[in-house]
Design an enzyme around this catalytic site. Sequence first.
Site, PDB file in Angstrom:
ATOM      1  CB  THR A  70       8.607  -1.070  -2.673  1.00 52.24           C
ATOM      2  OG1 THR A  70       7.565  -1.573  -2.312  1.00 52.24           O
ATOM      3  CG2 THR A  70       9.631  -1.909  -3.011  1.00 52.24           C
ATOM      4  CB  SER A  71       5.817   1.770   1.559  1.00 54.93           C
ATOM      5  OG  SER A  71       6.604   1.964   2.411  1.00 54.93           O
ATOM      6  NE  ARG A  72       6.749   8.415  -0.817  1.00 56.45           N
ATOM      7  CZ  ARG A  72       6.454   8.074  -2.033  1.00 56.45           C
ATOM      8  NH1 ARG A  72       6.812   6.521  -2.345  1.00 56.45           N
ATOM      9  NH2 ARG A  72       5.916   8.610  -2.962  1.00 56.45           N
ATOM     10  CG  HIS A 110      12.270   6.145  -4.383  1.00 55.96           C
ATOM     11  ND1 HIS A 110      11.780   7.164  -3.284  1.00 55.96           N
ATOM     12  CD2 HIS A 110      11.119   5.691  -4.847  1.00 55.96           C
ATOM     13  CE1 HIS A 110      10.430   7.162  -3.287  1.00 55.96           C
ATOM     14  NE2 HIS A 110       9.944   6.104  -4.274  1.00 55.96           N
ATOM     15  CB  ALA A 141       9.643   0.685  -6.854  1.00 51.82           C
ATOM     16  CD  GLU A 150      13.820   8.115  -0.745  1.00 54.12           C
ATOM     17  OE1 GLU A 150      13.604   8.544  -1.962  1.00 54.12           O
ATOM     18  OE2 GLU A 150      13.156   7.045  -0.365  1.00 54.12           O
ATOM     19  N   GLY A 164      -3.177  -2.530  -0.776  1.00 55.01           N
ATOM     20  CA  GLY A 164      -3.989  -1.911  -1.713  1.00 55.01           C
ATOM     21  C   GLY A 164      -3.333  -2.327  -3.098  1.00 55.01           C
ATOM     22  NE  ARG A 165      -3.660   1.994  -7.329  1.00 52.66           N
ATOM     23  CZ  ARG A 165      -4.596   2.977  -6.775  1.00 52.66           C
ATOM     24  NH1 ARG A 165      -5.888   3.088  -7.065  1.00 52.66           N
ATOM     25  NH2 ARG A 165      -4.194   3.897  -6.182  1.00 52.66           N
ATOM     26  CB  ILE A 166       1.777  -1.574  -4.783  1.00 51.27           C
ATOM     27  CG1 ILE A 166       1.516  -0.485  -5.617  1.00 51.27           C
ATOM     28  CG2 ILE A 166       3.092  -2.255  -4.674  1.00 51.27           C
ATOM     29  CD1 ILE A 166       2.320   0.756  -5.243  1.00 51.27           C
TER      30      ILE A 166
HETATM   31  C1  DGY Z   1       5.655   6.916  -6.098  1.00 53.72           C
HETATM   32  O1  DGY Z   1       4.927   7.073  -7.155  1.00 53.72           O
HETATM   33  O2  DGY Z   1       5.089   7.327  -5.097  1.00 53.72           O
HETATM   34  C2  DGY Z   1       6.875   6.096  -6.352  1.00 53.72           C
HETATM   35  O3  DGY Z   1       7.593   6.221  -5.000  1.00 53.72           O
HETATM   36  C3  DGY Z   1       7.916   6.482  -7.294  1.00 53.72           C
HETATM   37  O4  DGY Z   1       7.268   6.372  -8.488  1.00 53.72           O
END
Ligand code: DGY
Length: 333
Positions: free
Chosen positions: A238-240, A288, A290, A269, A157-159
Amino acid sequence: MSRPKVFVARQIPEDGLRPILEATDAVVWPEELPPPRDELLRAVAGCDGVLTLLTDRVDDEFLDAAGRQLKVVSNYAVGFDNVDVPACTRRGIPVGNTPGVLTDTTADLAWALMMAAARRLPEGDRYVRAGKWKTWGPMLLLGPDVHGSTIGIVGFGRIGQAVARRAAGFGMPILYHDVRRAEAAVEAAYGATFLPLEELLARSDFVSLHVNLTPETRGLMNAEKLGWMKPTAVLVNTSRGPVIDQPALADALRQGTIFAAALDVTDPEPIAPDDPLLDLDNCLVVPHIASASPATRGKMGEMAAANLLAGLRGERLPTPVNPEIYEGAPRPA
Ligand code: DGY
């Protein structure tokens, strides 16, 4: 006329808070830690709108506690796995998120984690601070090159695509996997090759995770999938947190099934201080962060405020995650 009643579940940047305070009777949770569940449920009672964070669970219990007058849930995040969206949709409540504005900031951090884990920056820093640096060493703290290595992006996706743009600058062959294959023009623009997950994991030197947390992606990176990765590979998340089976990751890192991991997100977390991952030199964990640049957090605030205020006015949210509510019959009064 009375102003709408709103609960804002944490202090957010001024750019987001100001318009909310100007237009509503808002209570802002003042503490650094999220409101405990019972206080959250008390605080949302009778609210017309709520601004929640990824630490606040929005489910039927929450919606019942808020009451039938609740018009909008605005989540200060692009991810919304903390929100039971179908429950909101059933009640005709729009849910907003903050897509787009944190894409590059998040991709920057994914990149930083990748570089840091590959080139062993936290280990190097600890080594220097511990007074262990005696001389330049031909074999000291060797780690894989990033440039020219193959990257596998899971979730395009975007990221994921923003990470691909960075990878192009490092001359990296780009592989990706997603539940939906991207259009040919997108693949061509990034020079990205679609692969089944198994093959992507087997061929990548770096694997970066950018999927939403759903029942399908929970535990996606389990022992079997980690076993498909190269022993020299680096895994970045960097997702979940729950996308990775953490005990399996700790085993893989300990046994050298993979070279290193770098995590912005963990399960739970915060990560427990005695989690085995924290004993491993080849695992880098940050809390967390990012999207944590002042500019991006400010834009997230503006978007979250815009969603909240639009919902209070009964207008379509600028960025709804359940746009289908606008297609059905008008919401019952
Ligand atoms: C989100 O926006 O989902 C990130 O995990 C925190 O900015």
